[in-house]
Scaffold this motif. Structure first.
Motif, PDB file in Angstrom:
ATOM      1  N   ARG A 318     -17.060  -9.473 -25.051  1.00 24.38           N
ATOM      2  CA  ARG A 318     -17.928 -10.202 -24.131  1.00 24.38           C
ATOM      3  C   ARG A 318     -19.221 -10.596 -24.850  1.00 24.38           C
ATOM      4  O   ARG A 318     -19.973  -9.734 -25.310  1.00 24.38           O
ATOM      5  N   HIS A 375      -9.118 -12.107 -26.558  1.00 27.63           N
ATOM      6  CA  HIS A 375      -9.946 -12.852 -25.625  1.00 27.63           C
ATOM      7  C   HIS A 375     -11.433 -12.738 -25.971  1.00 27.63           C
ATOM      8  O   HIS A 375     -11.955 -11.633 -26.129  1.00 27.63           O
ATOM      9  N   ILE A 377     -15.019 -13.762 -24.305  1.00 28.69           N
ATOM     10  CA  ILE A 377     -15.555 -14.071 -22.976  1.00 28.69           C
ATOM     11  C   ILE A 377     -17.054 -14.312 -23.095  1.00 28.69           C
ATOM     12  O   ILE A 377     -17.806 -13.425 -23.536  1.00 28.69           O
ATOM     13  N   TRP A 379     -20.516 -14.675 -21.155  1.00 25.00           N
ATOM     14  CA  TRP A 379     -21.015 -14.267 -19.840  1.00 25.00           C
ATOM     15  C   TRP A 379     -22.522 -14.444 -19.759  1.00 25.00           C
ATOM     16  O   TRP A 379     -23.213 -14.444 -20.768  1.00 25.00           O
ATOM     17  N   TYR A 433     -12.792 -17.637 -22.085  1.00 17.93           N
ATOM     18  CA  TYR A 433     -13.269 -17.617 -20.701  1.00 17.93           C
ATOM     19  C   TYR A 433     -14.788 -17.636 -20.688  1.00 17.93           C
ATOM     20  O   TYR A 433     -15.442 -17.101 -21.591  1.00 17.93           O
ATOM     21  N   THR A 565     -14.514  -5.783 -15.193  1.00 18.86           N
ATOM     22  CA  THR A 565     -15.234  -6.403 -16.305  1.00 18.86           C
ATOM     23  C   THR A 565     -16.546  -5.720 -16.677  1.00 18.86           C
ATOM     24  O   THR A 565     -17.211  -6.176 -17.614  1.00 18.86           O
TER      25      THR A 565
END
Length: 854
Positions: A318, A375, A377, A379, A433, A565
């Motif tokens: 993340r 992945h 991500i 944020w 994402y 998450t």
């Protein structure tokens, strides 16, 4: 009598040294001061102790000649060299604290660096109101102050005190009994000094001197074990160490665990962690080799030469897309500098500076490019501040409970996220994402007009969430951005399954196609519903809230995937079952984490699970609560130090072995415990791959006894478990491979531990599985201790596998094309019957061979 015994032991000990028959150097101190014969001489002849300000030898009625200090005279002693000088050392002494001039913060011994003012000391009573004895580490270069507290030291009584350091683990003993144990970031090695002070320190405050007596001071360059400390307290010969270790002895009957690998549940997408907020400073300033080691520890899915995991094998990372509060500095009104973030978009609202967030980008590149994890991500806690109310990264006190993103900037915010996605894709980093909002239920405001806050954040109403997702989707569609959006990072799972607040009942609002706020079918909107496991992490809520969430999800079309998450030990739920004021050990914190992980996986059917902050600045209140890696950066940014706690290793029991694409499968247990009952007993979570060739079982034992389970496969015909391995995290082991006999498919999970069991699922190779027309023959050659295998002409076999009669695989022997005869060495085999299996990729042909005595 005690004085006579002391003299006798000393004479015998010195005699043994003279005759060179002390058992091992390991048990010999590097400094030993008995103060016998009114002499302050090191019997090891390795050091000198100098006495100052009326520190003197004193004839004690109980112990004879001892060293005495006077607080009134400010007396002290100092060694001519630093003897406690490594991360593995011990100090042992007898101590009599005189009651005159006795108060808090006396320093019985101290390491002190006059250049940096770093110090590490032992005080028999601290000044925080609880009057505990403490080992205190105060590292000024890192602004780090830590205390390991133990029970109070009584006055006017002789006691034996010992402190050991083993890496970052410090232990305090009183009269041979362990009274405190814990991890501290900076041990004696970190204090750069040439001296060890006793009774006081002339370089420090005059308040720290004390009136006390010391006797039999011994210093070791090893961390002694508990039984060795007991021997020192009893003044007997130091024995060989009996180190504490995992106990495998079980109580009660084994539990039968029946696994149905055909009953598949959710497909795992990832296990991950975030870079908020400390990755920026670490990635920007720490030495390259140290950063590369951290990256390996986080992202590697490989094993080392001993079969132990090199890293967590994280499959999601993340990356915090910053809002620009760092550029505002104190005007940001965010009190903690390290929680402010830079922004790629300049203040002009037009140009971008892609050199911003350099430290975070370092870890992002490691994750996405060097380790190619599944992945990435992006944020956000706040949109860029130039788009927000009052140009701040949070909501003002008294403002409406709605987003700080101005309505006229929704489209600009969308373009900003599109630019970020495009830039990193051009750099070879695909942001899979983007999560554009975080915990929309909360106020994210100061407690008074004009007040400060601790971090960025903004509330969002459900309508605003819908509108901003539509705006971002329109921009992403227009620019052909393939990054997907997921929402809503709900502050608790409860906000998805009910309520009437501004950001409640989100599962129905956004994923029910009949809702006016439904986002189902929006091209850039991923079918992932995200929540945080805070607040519902203990008691009945562990099951009930997640079961309701799953039941409601299954009513939707299409059924969304669930991701947890963000989680850390934020509230008080992790303390469930512990007394108020009790400080949890690292392993106890880790077991609390494992309960939440198990509930999210087994009950809520989460497909992705992500921890909150990867790097944190040490412990919180002495407990490992918020970080996987406790990492501190020097004030001058020249270096850093870190500690891997049990949260790190426990997450690794899941993330390293449960790989993306694996499916959770069901199991039943013979004791028929419910999910709620398992949380105070033992819990399992079980996985297999698409081809049903691998099995991964994670178990967490919350009891004080080792528990034995018998692992059985249900409804799989002739398949069986082979090549089993076990990896353990407990007080003594850190995600380490264990030597274990799995011949009976029995699994032992030690007390208060988390384990991972892995095995191959393969066809049952047995003496009864012959093909009618075997494609090879085999016999034992006693002369050469070989097994000779001869193949039929044009044989299609690819390899020969050698098994014992219990089905354990002993060797795999590839067959080269056209080979007619193979020799398999058998000199290492014990006498008995063995099975040879010829495999062509589809069929198996087997035969037996007898190995006789060599």
């Amino acid at each position: 009598m005690r004085l006579l015994l002391k003299i006798l032991i000393t004479v015998i000990y010195l005699s043994l040294i003279e005759r060179n028959i002390v058992a091992q150097d390991y048990y010999t101190p590097i400094a030993s001061y008995s103060f016998d014969n009114d002499s302050a001489v090191d019997e090891m002849v390795n050091s000198v102790i100098n006495l100052y300000n009326q520190a003197s030898l004193y004839n004690d009625s109980q112990r004879g000649s001892v060293l005495r200090f006077s607080a009134e005279s400010k007396s002290y002693a100092v060694f001519n060299k630093k003897l406690l000088d490594s991360d593995s050392c011990s100090i042992s002494f007898f101590f009599y604290w005189e009651s005159n001039n006795a108060s808090s913060w006396h320093q019985l011994f101290e390491l002190h660096d006059p250049d940096t003012n770093n110090n590490l000391f032992f005080t028999p009573q601290n000044g925080w109101g609880n009057n505990m004895s403490s080992v205190i580490s105060d590292n000024k270069e890192y602004s780090n102050y830590e205390a390991l507290n133990a029970r109070p030291i009584v006055k006017n009584t002789w006691l034996h005190v010992a402190i050991t350091f083993a890496d970052k683990l410090a232990t305090i003993y009183v009269d041979g009994e362990e009274v405190s144990r814990g991890y501290i970031m900076f041990t004696p090695k970190s204090v750069q000094t040439n001296s060890l002070y006793l009774g006081g320190n002339p370089n420090r405050s005059n308040n720290y001197y004390m009136s006390a007596r010391l006797d039999d001071i011994k210093i070791f360059n090893k961390s002694l074990s508990a039984n060795q400390i007991q021997a020192l307290a009893r003044e007997t010969q130091i024995p060989a160490p009996e180190n504490n270790k995992t106990r495998w002895e079980t109580a009660g009957n084994p539990i039968q665990i029946e696994i149905d690998i055909t009953d598949k549940k959710q497909t795992i997408q990832n296990f991950g962690s975030s870079d908020g907020w400390n990755a920026e400073r670490i990635g920007k300033y720490w030495p390259e080799t140290k950063k590369e080691k951290l990256a390996e520890l986080l992202f590697s899915s490989e094993k080392d030469a001993h079969g132990n995991p090199k890293g967590l094998g994280l499959s999601a990372w993340r990356f915090n897309i910053g809002a620009g509060t760092a550029e505002q500095e104190e005007a940001s009104r965010i009190t903690q500098e390290w929680r402010r973030t830079e922004c790629f978009l300049n203040a002009d609202g037009k140009n971008y500076n892609w050199n911003k967030q350099a430290g975070q980008q370092w870890f992002l590149k490691q994750a996405a490019v060097n380790y190619n994890i599944n992945h990435i991500i992006g944020w956000q806690n706040s949109p860029p501040v130039l788009y927000t109310d009052n140009n701040l990264g949070f909501r003002e006190y008294g403002a409406a409970m709605s987003t700080i993103l101005k309505q006229e900037y929704f489209d600009d915010f969308a373009r900003f996220l599109a630019e970020v996605s495009k830039h990193f894709k051009n750099e070879g980093i695909k942001i899979d994402y983007i999560s554009p909002l975080n915990e929309p239920q909360y106020a994210w405001a100061p407690s008074e007009v004009g007040g400060n806050v601790s971090q960025e954040g903004t509330p969002w109403t459900n309508q605003e969430i819908h509108d901003v997702v539509v705006a971002i989707d329109n921009e992403f569609t227009k620019q052909n951005i393939d990054t997907k959006l997921f929402i809503s990072e709900a502050g608790s799972i409860s906000y998805h399954i009910g309520g009437t607040g501004h950001a409640s009942n989100q599962l129905d609002n956004f994923w029910n196609q009949n809702s006016t706020l439904s986002l189902v079918g929006t091209p850039s909107f991923s079918n992932i519903v995200s929540y945080h496991s805070y607040w519902k992490d203990f008691g009945s809520a562990l099951e009930s809230e997640r079961k309701t969430f799953l039941d409601q999800s299954l009513q939707l079309d299409p059924v969304p995937m669930a991701w947890q998450t963000e989680y850390s030990l934020l509230g008080g739920g992790y303390r469930d079952g512990y007394a108020d004021g009790y400080v949890l050990t690292e392993m106890e914190c880790a077991l609390s984490l494992s309960k939440v992980l198990m509930a999210d996986l087994n009950v809520a059917n989460t497909t992705g699970w992500q921890w909150w902050s990867t790097f944190g600045q040490g412990k919180h209140g002495g407990e490992s609560r918020f970080a996987l890696i406790e990492a501190l950066t020097k004030n001058d940014n020249s270096d850093g130090d870190y500690h891997l706690n049990k949260l790190f290793y426990t997450l690794g029991n899941f993330s390293h072995f449960i790989r993306p694409g694996m499916k959770r499968v069901s199991y039943t247990r013979s004791d028929n415990l419910t999910i709620s009952e398992e949380t105070s007993d033992i819990i399992y979570s079980v996985y297999t791959d698409d081809n049903e060739k691998k099995l991964v079982l994670v178990g967490a034992n919350y009891t004080n006894e080792a528990i034995e389970s018998k692992i059985l496969l249900k409804g799989v015909g002739d398949k069986r478990l082979q090549n089993a391995q076990l990896y353990l995290t407990d007080e003594f082991a850190n995600l380490s491979k264990q030597e274990f006999d799995f011949s009976s498919n029995n699994l032992i999970v030690p007390a208060l531990s988390v384990i991972t069991y892995t095995a191959d699922i393969s066809s049952n190779i047995s003496a009864n599985s012959f093909l009618k027309v075997p494609e090879f023959k085999a016999y034992y050659n006693k002369i050469n201790n070989d097994i000779i295998v001869r193949f039929k002409e044009n044989s299609s076999l690819k390899e020969i596998r050698l098994y014992n009669t219990t089905g354990n695989l002993l060797s795999v022997n590839p067959i080269s094309k056209g080979l007619r005869e193979m020799t398999i060495r058998s000199s290492h085999l014990v006498q008995g019957v063995y099975l040879l299996a010829g495999i062509d990729g589809v069929n198996v042909s087997t035969t037996k061979v007898m190995v006789s005595s060599h």
